[in-house]
Design an enzyme around this catalytic site. Sequence first.
Site, PDB file in Angstrom:
ATOM      1  N   LYS A   1       6.912 -10.416   4.256  1.00 24.45           N
ATOM      2  CA  LYS A   1       7.306 -10.661   2.852  1.00 24.45           C
ATOM      3  C   LYS A   1       8.124 -11.954   2.770  1.00 24.45           C
ATOM      4  O   LYS A   1       7.894 -12.796   1.883  1.00 24.45           O
ATOM      5  CB  LYS A   1       8.100  -9.477   2.296  1.00 24.45           C
ATOM      6  CG  LYS A   1       7.277  -8.196   2.221  1.00 24.45           C
ATOM      7  CD  LYS A   1       8.071  -7.069   1.639  1.00 24.45           C
ATOM      8  CE  LYS A   1       7.458  -5.713   1.955  1.00 24.45           C
ATOM      9  NZ  LYS A   1       6.003  -5.653   2.048  1.00 24.45           N
TER      10      LYS A   1
ATOM     11  N   GLY B   1       0.823  -1.219   0.000  1.00 24.27           N
ATOM     12  CA  GLY B   1       0.000   0.000   0.000  1.00 24.27           C
ATOM     13  C   GLY B   1       0.847   1.255   0.000  1.00 24.27           C
ATOM     14  O   GLY B   1       0.442   2.292  -0.542  1.00 24.27           O
ATOM     15  N   ASN B   2       2.055   1.165   0.576  1.00 25.38           N
ATOM     16  CA  ASN B   2       2.928   2.347   0.588  1.00 25.38           C
ATOM     17  C   ASN B   2       3.392   2.717  -0.811  1.00 25.38           C
ATOM     18  O   ASN B   2       3.723   3.876  -1.069  1.00 25.38           O
ATOM     19  CB  ASN B   2       4.157   2.094   1.482  1.00 25.38           C
ATOM     20  CG  ASN B   2       3.766   2.079   2.937  1.00 25.38           C
ATOM     21  OD1 ASN B   2       2.849   2.788   3.344  1.00 25.38           O
ATOM     22  ND2 ASN B   2       4.458   1.266   3.720  1.00 25.38           N
TER      23      ASN B   2
ATOM     24  N   LYS C   1      -1.690  -5.647  12.694  1.00 26.11           N
ATOM     25  CA  LYS C   1      -1.512  -5.121  11.330  1.00 26.11           C
ATOM     26  C   LYS C   1      -1.462  -3.597  11.362  1.00 26.11           C
ATOM     27  O   LYS C   1      -2.450  -2.944  11.681  1.00 26.11           O
ATOM     28  CB  LYS C   1      -2.690  -5.600  10.459  1.00 26.11           C
ATOM     29  CG  LYS C   1      -2.678  -5.037   9.055  1.00 26.11           C
ATOM     30  CD  LYS C   1      -1.549  -5.609   8.243  1.00 26.11           C
ATOM     31  CE  LYS C   1      -1.277  -4.753   7.026  1.00 26.11           C
ATOM     32  NZ  LYS C   1       0.083  -4.865   6.553  1.00 26.11           N
TER      33      LYS C   1
ATOM     34  N   LYS D   1      -1.400  -8.560   3.229  1.00 23.43           N
ATOM     35  CA  LYS D   1      -1.534  -8.837   1.788  1.00 23.43           C
ATOM     36  C   LYS D   1      -0.430  -9.744   1.254  1.00 23.43           C
ATOM     37  O   LYS D   1      -0.641 -10.451   0.261  1.00 23.43           O
ATOM     38  CB  LYS D   1      -1.624  -7.535   0.973  1.00 23.43           C
ATOM     39  CG  LYS D   1      -0.362  -6.730   0.904  1.00 23.43           C
ATOM     40  CD  LYS D   1       0.379  -6.901  -0.372  1.00 23.43           C
ATOM     41  CE  LYS D   1       1.711  -6.201  -0.391  1.00 23.43           C
ATOM     42  NZ  LYS D   1       2.443  -5.905   0.826  1.00 23.43           N
TER      43      LYS D   1
HETATM   44  N1  LIG Z   1      -3.202  -5.235   3.833  1.00 23.19           N
HETATM   45  C1  LIG Z   1      -1.864  -4.979   3.756  1.00 23.19           C
HETATM   46  O1  LIG Z   1      -1.028  -5.827   4.072  1.00 23.19           O
HETATM   47  O2  LIG Z   1      -1.531  -3.720   3.314  1.00 23.19           O
HETATM   48  P1  LIG Z   1      -0.050  -3.068   3.249  1.00 23.19           P
HETATM   49  O3  LIG Z   1       0.814  -3.975   2.443  1.00 23.19           O
HETATM   50  O4  LIG Z   1      -0.284  -1.753   2.570  1.00 23.19           O
HETATM   51  O5  LIG Z   1       0.392  -2.921   4.666  1.00 23.19           O
END
Ligand SMILES: NC(=O)OP(=O)(O)O
Length: 325
Positions: free
Chosen positions: A279, A13-14, A131, A217
């Site tokens: 990751k 998201g960043n 999170k 995610k």
């Molecule tokens: N949902 C989620 O993991 O978003 P980011 O990768 O933006 O933190």
Amino acid sequence: MALPRRVVIALGGNAMTGPDGSATPRAQRDAIAAAARHVAAVVATGAEVVLTHGNGPQVGNLLVKNELAAHVVPPVPLDWNVAQTQATIGFTFADELDAALAALGSPQRAAALVTRTLVDPADPGFATPSKPVGRHLPREEAQRLIDLGQNWEDRGERGWRRVVASPEPLSVIDVPAIEALSGAGFVVVCAGGGGVPVVPGPGDGDALLGVEAVIDKDLTAALLARELRADTLVIATDVPHVMVDFGSPSARPLTRVTVAEMRAHADAGQFARGSMGPKVEAALRFVTDSGDGRQGARAVITALTHISDAVARDDVGTVITAQEE
Ligand SMILES: NC(=O)OP(=O)(O)O
């Protein structure tokens, strides 16, 4: 190296905010346009591409809007906020991917799918929020919100960040629809923000129910890649390689590593929770769980600017494979 047939790409998201973390619509559109050009370059390698993305900054901002406006309009639950971020990021990606594909002369187009992810209602992640979402704040401001009942944690140099429940993803409900769209030639944008978290309804035949959480995610990307039987999972971040001994004189980038080597680094605490940790975990799960008779499933963690090279070559980014190749 044989070119992969199907690639799942995960973007944080960043990567969809401005360089200073700005989440204005203009900053998000510009960042998505830049990302879409890199994704289109992967499509140009000939691989079937499925794109998933984070929503941490965006979903946290929606939470704030809900809370500030609660006395005027009814607030909506967090799972609705996740779906809303899938829609806004999804349509913006579809616009920008269509333009980037057309610019490369590709006849392919994009489609964005609101996607649900099954979680366990008894997942311990509901009891222990982990999170990070939304903006960073100084400690004093975070403390004021902690006093109001919110969960915040110290995220180091950038300040404090709100944390919300984050259960494990068990299954991506809409995989058949993703396969159908992908099979029809679309670049599918799906499972944004880890997917809208849902649990089984209370009785046989009852509809699924949304639950208030934000799924990681990267973990959903690993599951999605396995369920789609992808060859390659690419996790795009803002650095070219995963580092070990980060921040110390012995810091070094990891280039090619086996699952066993990477698991040993993870077990030694090399990767930060809430940033590189998920990751690496996602990459390990994908490569490990894809060992069901398929040769050569691999995960790559690298910078967004390197993703098309990482798909076409085997010497770009941090490449995780089951065994040495
Ligand atoms: N949902 C989620 O993991 O978003 P980011 O990768 O933006 O933190």
